[in-house]
Design a protein around this motif. Structure first.
Motif, PDB file in Angstrom:
ATOM      1  N   MET A 239       0.821  -1.202   0.000  1.00 39.55           N
ATOM      2  CA  MET A 239       0.000   0.000   0.000  1.00 39.55           C
ATOM      3  C   MET A 239       0.858   1.254   0.000  1.00 39.55           C
ATOM      4  O   MET A 239       0.513   2.256  -0.644  1.00 39.55           O
ATOM      5  CB  MET A 239      -0.924  -0.025   1.222  1.00 39.55           C
ATOM      6  N   LEU A 240       1.966   1.232   0.694  1.00 38.95           N
ATOM      7  CA  LEU A 240       2.859   2.393   0.743  1.00 38.95           C
ATOM      8  C   LEU A 240       3.367   2.742  -0.653  1.00 38.95           C
ATOM      9  O   LEU A 240       3.395   3.919  -1.042  1.00 38.95           O
ATOM     10  CB  LEU A 240       4.035   2.099   1.680  1.00 38.95           C
ATOM     11  N   LEU A 241       3.731   1.735  -1.409  1.00 39.53           N
ATOM     12  CA  LEU A 241       4.195   1.950  -2.779  1.00 39.53           C
ATOM     13  C   LEU A 241       3.077   2.533  -3.641  1.00 39.53           C
ATOM     14  O   LEU A 241       3.305   3.456  -4.437  1.00 39.53           O
ATOM     15  CB  LEU A 241       4.691   0.621  -3.367  1.00 39.53           C
ATOM     16  N   ILE A 242       1.860   2.004  -3.460  1.00 38.73           N
ATOM     17  CA  ILE A 242       0.714   2.501  -4.240  1.00 38.73           C
ATOM     18  C   ILE A 242       0.440   3.966  -3.915  1.00 38.73           C
ATOM     19  O   ILE A 242       0.151   4.779  -4.805  1.00 38.73           O
ATOM     20  CB  ILE A 242      -0.531   1.635  -3.969  1.00 38.73           C
ATOM     21  N   VAL A 243       0.509   4.326  -2.632  1.00 40.79           N
ATOM     22  CA  VAL A 243       0.267   5.714  -2.222  1.00 40.79           C
ATOM     23  C   VAL A 243       1.290   6.646  -2.860  1.00 40.79           C
ATOM     24  O   VAL A 243       0.946   7.732  -3.351  1.00 40.79           O
ATOM     25  CB  VAL A 243       0.303   5.829  -0.685  1.00 40.79           C
ATOM     26  N   ILE A 244       2.542   6.228  -2.859  1.00 38.44           N
ATOM     27  CA  ILE A 244       3.594   7.066  -3.445  1.00 38.44           C
ATOM     28  C   ILE A 244       3.322   7.313  -4.926  1.00 38.44           C
ATOM     29  O   ILE A 244       3.332   8.461  -5.398  1.00 38.44           O
ATOM     30  CB  ILE A 244       4.968   6.398  -3.256  1.00 38.44           C
ATOM     31  N   VAL A 245       3.040   6.245  -5.657  1.00 33.08           N
ATOM     32  CA  VAL A 245       2.798   6.362  -7.103  1.00 33.08           C
ATOM     33  C   VAL A 245       1.538   7.170  -7.383  1.00 33.08           C
ATOM     34  O   VAL A 245       1.522   8.070  -8.231  1.00 33.08           O
ATOM     35  CB  VAL A 245       2.699   4.957  -7.736  1.00 33.08           C
ATOM     36  N   THR A 246       0.450   6.861  -6.640  1.00 32.34           N
ATOM     37  CA  THR A 246      -0.829   7.547  -6.869  1.00 32.34           C
ATOM     38  C   THR A 246      -0.715   9.031  -6.571  1.00 32.34           C
ATOM     39  O   THR A 246      -1.181   9.874  -7.356  1.00 32.34           O
ATOM     40  CB  THR A 246      -1.932   6.930  -5.978  1.00 32.34           C
ATOM     41  N   THR A 247      -0.100   9.377  -5.450  1.00 28.22           N
ATOM     42  CA  THR A 247       0.044  10.785  -5.083  1.00 28.22           C
ATOM     43  C   THR A 247       0.903  11.535  -6.100  1.00 28.22           C
ATOM     44  O   THR A 247       0.589  12.679  -6.480  1.00 28.22           O
ATOM     45  CB  THR A 247       0.670  10.914  -3.675  1.00 28.22           C
ATOM     46  N   LEU A 248       1.955  10.891  -6.568  1.00 26.22           N
ATOM     47  CA  LEU A 248       2.838  11.525  -7.553  1.00 26.22           C
ATOM     48  C   LEU A 248       2.098  11.791  -8.863  1.00 26.22           C
ATOM     49  O   LEU A 248       2.221  12.868  -9.459  1.00 26.22           O
ATOM     50  CB  LEU A 248       4.060  10.640  -7.797  1.00 26.22           C
ATOM     51  N   ILE A 249       1.300  10.813  -9.293  1.00 25.95           N
ATOM     52  CA  ILE A 249       0.569  10.971 -10.556  1.00 25.95           C
ATOM     53  C   ILE A 249      -0.501  12.054 -10.450  1.00 25.95           C
ATOM     54  O   ILE A 249      -0.662  12.904 -11.341  1.00 25.95           O
ATOM     55  CB  ILE A 249      -0.078   9.633 -10.969  1.00 25.95           C
ATOM     56  N   LEU A 250      -1.247  12.042  -9.354  1.00 31.74           N
ATOM     57  CA  LEU A 250      -2.390  12.943  -9.233  1.00 31.74           C
ATOM     58  C   LEU A 250      -1.995  14.371  -8.851  1.00 31.74           C
ATOM     59  O   LEU A 250      -2.676  15.321  -9.240  1.00 31.74           O
ATOM     60  CB  LEU A 250      -3.385  12.382  -8.213  1.00 31.74           C
ATOM     61  N   THR A 251      -0.917  14.539  -8.082  1.00 28.08           N
ATOM     62  CA  THR A 251      -0.493  15.902  -7.724  1.00 28.08           C
ATOM     63  C   THR A 251       0.565  16.438  -8.699  1.00 28.08           C
ATOM     64  O   THR A 251       0.770  17.648  -8.776  1.00 28.08           O
ATOM     65  CB  THR A 251       0.083  15.946  -6.302  1.00 28.08           C
ATOM     66  N   ARG A 252       1.231  15.524  -9.399  1.00 30.01           N
ATOM     67  CA  ARG A 252       2.302  15.903 -10.328  1.00 30.01           C
ATOM     68  C   ARG A 252       3.352  16.768  -9.638  1.00 30.01           C
ATOM     69  O   ARG A 252       3.879  17.710 -10.220  1.00 30.01           O
ATOM     70  CB  ARG A 252       1.725  16.623 -11.548  1.00 30.01           C
ATOM     71  N   SER A 253       3.620  16.412  -8.381  1.00 29.29           N
ATOM     72  CA  SER A 253       4.593  17.175  -7.601  1.00 29.29           C
ATOM     73  C   SER A 253       5.414  16.226  -6.747  1.00 29.29           C
ATOM     74  O   SER A 253       4.875  15.525  -5.888  1.00 29.29           O
ATOM     75  CB  SER A 253       3.884  18.202  -6.720  1.00 29.29           C
ATOM     76  N   PHE A 254       6.719  16.209  -6.985  1.00 33.46           N
ATOM     77  CA  PHE A 254       7.614  15.328  -6.237  1.00 33.46           C
ATOM     78  C   PHE A 254       7.631  15.704  -4.761  1.00 33.46           C
ATOM     79  O   PHE A 254       7.567  14.847  -3.881  1.00 33.46           O
ATOM     80  CB  PHE A 254       9.025  15.413  -6.826  1.00 33.46           C
ATOM     81  N   PHE A 255       7.706  16.986  -4.468  1.00 31.16           N
ATOM     82  CA  PHE A 255       7.788  17.426  -3.075  1.00 31.16           C
ATOM     83  C   PHE A 255       6.476  17.180  -2.328  1.00 31.16           C
ATOM     84  O   PHE A 255       6.481  16.905  -1.123  1.00 31.16           O
ATOM     85  CB  PHE A 255       8.165  18.900  -3.007  1.00 31.16           C
ATOM     86  N   SER A 256       5.358  17.289  -3.022  1.00 33.38           N
ATOM     87  CA  SER A 256       4.068  16.966  -2.400  1.00 33.38           C
ATOM     88  C   SER A 256       4.015  15.495  -2.016  1.00 33.38           C
ATOM     89  O   SER A 256       3.500  15.130  -0.948  1.00 33.38           O
ATOM     90  CB  SER A 256       2.919  17.288  -3.363  1.00 33.38           C
ATOM     91  N   THR A 257       4.554  14.658  -2.880  1.00 35.16           N
ATOM     92  CA  THR A 257       4.580  13.222  -2.604  1.00 35.16           C
ATOM     93  C   THR A 257       5.451  12.907  -1.394  1.00 35.16           C
ATOM     94  O   THR A 257       5.071  12.115  -0.524  1.00 35.16           O
ATOM     95  CB  THR A 257       5.093  12.454  -3.836  1.00 35.16           C
ATOM     96  N   ILE A 258       6.617  13.540  -1.328  1.00 29.69           N
ATOM     97  CA  ILE A 258       7.515  13.329  -0.186  1.00 29.69           C
ATOM     98  C   ILE A 258       6.837  13.780   1.108  1.00 29.69           C
ATOM     99  O   ILE A 258       6.896  13.087   2.141  1.00 29.69           O
ATOM    100  CB  ILE A 258       8.843  14.099  -0.370  1.00 29.69           C
ATOM    101  N   SER A 259       6.189  14.930   1.084  1.00 33.37           N
ATOM    102  CA  SER A 259       5.524  15.459   2.276  1.00 33.37           C
ATOM    103  C   SER A 259       4.411  14.531   2.731  1.00 33.37           C
ATOM    104  O   SER A 259       4.254  14.260   3.931  1.00 33.37           O
ATOM    105  CB  SER A 259       4.961  16.850   1.993  1.00 33.37           C
ATOM    106  N   THR A 260       3.629  14.035   1.781  1.00 34.65           N
ATOM    107  CA  THR A 260       2.546  13.092   2.108  1.00 34.65           C
ATOM    108  C   THR A 260       3.108  11.821   2.708  1.00 34.65           C
ATOM    109  O   THR A 260       2.577  11.287   3.691  1.00 34.65           O
ATOM    110  CB  THR A 260       1.734  12.752   0.843  1.00 34.65           C
ATOM    111  N   LEU A 261       4.200  11.336   2.142  1.00 33.90           N
ATOM    112  CA  LEU A 261       4.828  10.113   2.640  1.00 33.90           C
ATOM    113  C   LEU A 261       5.297  10.303   4.085  1.00 33.90           C
ATOM    114  O   LEU A 261       5.109   9.416   4.930  1.00 33.90           O
ATOM    115  CB  LEU A 261       6.013   9.749   1.744  1.00 33.90           C
ATOM    116  N   VAL A 262       5.876  11.449   4.386  1.00 35.61           N
ATOM    117  CA  VAL A 262       6.332  11.717   5.754  1.00 35.61           C
ATOM    118  C   VAL A 262       5.150  11.728   6.724  1.00 35.61           C
ATOM    119  O   VAL A 262       5.213  11.144   7.816  1.00 35.61           O
ATOM    120  CB  VAL A 262       7.093  13.062   5.816  1.00 35.61           C
ATOM    121  N   VAL A 263       4.045  12.354   6.328  1.00 36.38           N
ATOM    122  CA  VAL A 263       2.866  12.436   7.190  1.00 36.38           C
ATOM    123  C   VAL A 263       2.327  11.042   7.503  1.00 36.38           C
ATOM    124  O   VAL A 263       2.036  10.715   8.662  1.00 36.38           O
ATOM    125  CB  VAL A 263       1.764  13.305   6.542  1.00 36.38           C
ATOM    126  N   VAL A 264       2.194  10.194   6.478  1.00 34.07           N
ATOM    127  CA  VAL A 264       1.606   8.869   6.720  1.00 34.07           C
ATOM    128  C   VAL A 264       2.564   7.988   7.520  1.00 34.07           C
ATOM    129  O   VAL A 264       2.118   7.201   8.376  1.00 34.07           O
ATOM    130  CB  VAL A 264       1.194   8.175   5.397  1.00 34.07           C
TER     131      VAL A 264
END
Length: 793
Positions: A239-264
């Motif tokens: 699930m962690l891998l899916i969240v990373i990929v999904t967030t990256l695709i939908l936000t189109r922002s690398f830093f947004s993905t990193i921030s989301t990953l840190v929060v979860v």
């Protein structure tokens, strides 16, 4: 109105001030949350408990009755090894020698108290006035062919063996190992027994390759629970891998993905710390908490990030201004959705299944921390990272987006869409009532689990795994030798054998008949219970003195010989059928036996069968409480009684739709699915709150009418709702692959409910918002909206 406006302004000011504070002190805030998260994580300790007893609360009446029965006799935790020789004949010298050796080795099983097999079955025979009790087949290597044939004939005529230890064809047999676990540390005791039996099976198969071996019983059941917990915990990585990929695709922002990953990650390790602090031992239901927390924690971050990125791309705001505005717009909706999710999970404490209490409490704590981190760590990180986005050009901006078009579509025909929606919901709500409870514990596991496939094989080829037990009292010490008692017990045994579900009955009356026959020269006419009390007592004493250590009658007769245990093995039947069978047996005793002989049916099988019904009854109160509390929260948060009450419709109907579709898909509900209403109620409120908050902001701040406000809500929050829904669906889809049915079924229906929630919030909710608004505020033509849709996003 002024009071509402002041409250709204106060909320906005707090959110802006909070965001400004976090951005200004971004490094101290970030370091502080790191210390908090890792401080909690340092207390983390994840231990597993695979004992099936954990599914029952201490006050569970079925568990109390079963424990009382086991105190009278012996505990019957067991491992049953079923042997299938390739030649289809158990009764050959080679096969019997192998079974005899395995039986001897089985006595070395840790905590073993008894081993039953065809070779050590205590066969009685008479020689004059003497009673001889011997193993049916001992020193088999010295037996002649004639003696082996005689063993076969004897075994296949013995009621205590056929359909219990040997099948009617003599092609499959069992070695049943009874263990008395101390109960001091099930996390160590059960694996110890499991490792020994697995090693023993491996050695046996290596030496005797002609045998196929299957194992089942309560110890393998506990092992299956234990191993399922560990497997489901590993789903978190997927699930962690899916969240990373999904967030990256939908936000189109690398830093947004990193921030989301840190929060979860912070949310999960904080939840792990809570597990250690509270001393919770993980079980299959509670072991999925990391996936739950991970999936749900993403939603808070997504809403804040997508709004921020929209403000930067579409409105040209700088990073700091966009972040502050996103926090202003989303702080209260995120707070409300987090609160309602926590309420939903805490309602699990109303249920009857302790592992779900743990799941609810752990996830509720994880979601509380997720809200904290998403409003501190997330904006701090986004302030630290060099976030840059490319603004959209004017031509693209003038094009009407998909969400805007959907807003137009709904606003043109709210009455028609409402009617169609309610019709479909009504039909599916009716279908939801067609679901039935079925808690067969064997079906808790799918066919990838050895316990499930082995148990199915045993049920199809030898004996049933399900059983019900009755402790039949005589009303006096030594009363089991009373001829009237024995006769009535014999009648009950006969009645049980006549029932279509019954595979085998093990009752003391069979022992009494067999010993009586042997004491009368093995004459068939004496194959009946004794009609003289003194004679019955003498026969029983003589028989017991002849039994070897470990094969006595303590598992059937209590200490003062006032009660005997009747064990009924039955086919794999549904929970409702299991409960009905138990009641039939209880009713027969009430109608045909004296009061002292009346007894309640008990067994782990029956406990699991009743568990779902008990869970449903207790969770009903919790669900009502959750609906009322969440509705009150929304009334206060939205500052509108009318809209707060309206929110009940999009919050409750997805659950009805989900169970309606489930009735068409499966039609059976297990214990794990009973919690879904309260759990998903807290989750699906997310969509409702965010949509209605944007609708109200358009009405109160921008002065839009209802239809304009609906289009505005679609434009501003539509993408975020779809994004969070996709992440939620991905998380629960991963969980649906669990081999443990309580988790996988719960996840599958949650996927259906979350999907239905998005559709309802995109079709029915905006239609209702338009219809309940004052007509004078509505515009006549939707085309009048177009010049205004770009204002103040």
């Amino acid at each position: 109105m002024n009071a509402l406006k002041k409250a709204g302004n106060a909320t906005n000011r707090f959110a802006k001030n909070w965001a400004s504070f976090v951005i200004r002190y971004k490094w101290p805030v970030f370091i502080g949350t790191i210390l908090l998260a890792f401080g909690l994580a340092s207390q983390g300790k994840m231990e597993f408990d695979g004992d099936y007893h954990v599914f029952f609360s201490e006050s569970n009446p079925e568990l109390e009755a079963f424990d009382a029965l086991q105190e009278k006799y012996t505990k019957d935790d067991n491992v049953i090894l079923v042997l299938s020789p390739s030649n289809g004949d158990v009764f050959t010298r080679e096969n019997l020698i192998a079974i005899e050796e395995l039986t001897a080795e089985a006595w070395n099983t840790p905590y073993s108290s008894r081993v039953d097999a065809i070779t050590n079955f205590q066969h009685t025979r008479a020689d004059g006035d003497d009673l001889y009790v011997d193993d049916l087949s001992y020193e088999t290597s010295l037996k002649t062919e004639a003696e082996i044939k005689e063993i076969r004939v004897t075994a296949l005529k013995e009621p205590l063996l056929v359909n219990r230890i040997i099948n009617e064809a003599g092609s499959v047999t069992a070695v049943n190992i009874t263990v008395r676990l101390p109960g001091l540390d099930s996390a160590a005791e059960i694996p110890e027994v499991t490792k020994f039996t697995r090693d023993m099976i491996a050695a046996f198969k290596e030496k005797n390759p002609q045998f196929e071996v299957h194992s089942s019983g309560l110890v393998p059941l506990n092992t299956a629970f234990f191993e399922s917990s560990q497997r489901d915990l590993m789903l978190t990585m997927v699930m962690l891998l899916i969240v990373i990929v999904t967030t990256l695709i939908l936000t189109r922002s690398f830093f947004s993905t990193i921030s989301t990953l840190v929060v979860v990650l912070f949310s999960i390790i904080s939840a792990v710390g809570f597990v250690g602090i509270m001393g919770i031992k993980l079980t299959p239901p509670s072991a999925v908490f990391p996936t739950m927390v991970l999936t749900l924690a993403v939603a808070d971050s997504i809403h804040i990030l997508i709004t921020m990125l929209q403000k930067m791309r579409k409105d040209g705001l700088g990073k700091k201004e966009a972040l502050v505005e996103s926090m202003r717009l989303n702080f209260m909706p995120v707070l409300i959705t987090s609160l309602t999710t926590v309420i939903g999970f805490l309602t699990m404490n109303f249920g009857e299944v302790p592992p779900f209490w743990d799941l609810g409490n752990i996830t509720a704590f994880g979601m509380t921390m997720a809200f904290l981190y998403s409003t501190t760590t997330l904006p701090a990180l986004m302030a630290i990272f060099p976030v840059k986005v490319r603004q959209r050009d004017v031509e693209k901006e003038q094009k009407i987006g998909w969400y805007t078009k959907l807003g137009y579509f709904v606003s043109r025909q709210p009455a028609r869409l409402t009617l169609i929606s309610f019709t479909i919901i009504a039909v599916l709500a009716y279908m939801a009532t067609r679901n039935v409870f079925n808690d067969e514990f064997i079906n808790y596991f799918d066919e990838t689990v050895d316990f499930r496939t082995d148990t199915d094989y045993i049920s199809n080829n030898l004996t049933g795994i399900y059983n019900i037990e009755y402790s039949i009292g005589s009303g006096e010490s030594g009363g089991i030798n009373n001829p009237e008692y024995l006769q009535k017990l014999n009648e009950f045994e006969d009645w049980l054998n006549e029932q279509p579900e019954v595979v085998h009955v093990n009752a003391f009356s069979e022992v009494a008949r067999r010993v009586n026959r042997s004491m009368h020269g093995d004459e068939t006419a004496y194959y009946r219970v004794p009609d003289n009390r003194q004679e019955a007592a003498q026969f029983l004493l003589l028989y017991e003195l002849s039994l070897p250590f470990g094969l006595d009658l303590n598992n059937q007769i209590n200490v003062d010989k006032s009660e005997t245990r009747v064990t009924v093995t039955i086919e794999n039947i549904s929970s409702a059928e299991m409960i009905a069978f138990s009641k039939r047996g209880e009713q027969w005793l009430k109608d045909n036996a004296p009061e002292a002989m009346q007894s309640l049916g008990v067994s782990p099988t029956l406990m699991f069968s009743k568990l779902g019904f008990r869970q449903a009854e207790s969770m009903f109160k919790g669900n009502v409480f959750a609906i009322v509390l969440i509705t009150l929260v929304l009334i206060l948060a939205l500052r509108s009684l009318r809209l707060g009450l309206l929110s009940i419709i999009p919050n409750v109907t997805p659950v009805l739709v989900g169970f309606g579709i489930w009735a068409l898909y499966k039609g059976q509900i297990n214990t794990g699915m009973v919690i879904v209403f309260g759990m998903t109620l807290g989750i699906i409120v997310d969509d409702t709150v965010h949509f209605m908050s944007k609708f109200l902001r358009a009405r109160r701040e921008l002065g839009y009418d209802a239809r304009q406000a609906v289009v505005y809500a679609f434009e501003t929050v539509g993408k975020a709702l779809v994004t969070t829904t996709v992440v939620l669906l991905a998380g629960f889809a991963v969980l649906s692959t669990s081999s443990f049915a309580l988790n996988s079924y719960m996840a599958r229906i949650t996927v259906i409910i979350i999907t239905a929630a998005l559709i309802i919030d995109f079709i029915l909710l905006p239609s209702l918002l338009i219809l309940i608004s004052k007509k004078s505020e509505a515009v006549d033509e939707v085309k009048e909206l177009q010049p205004q849709i770009q204002l103040n996003k």
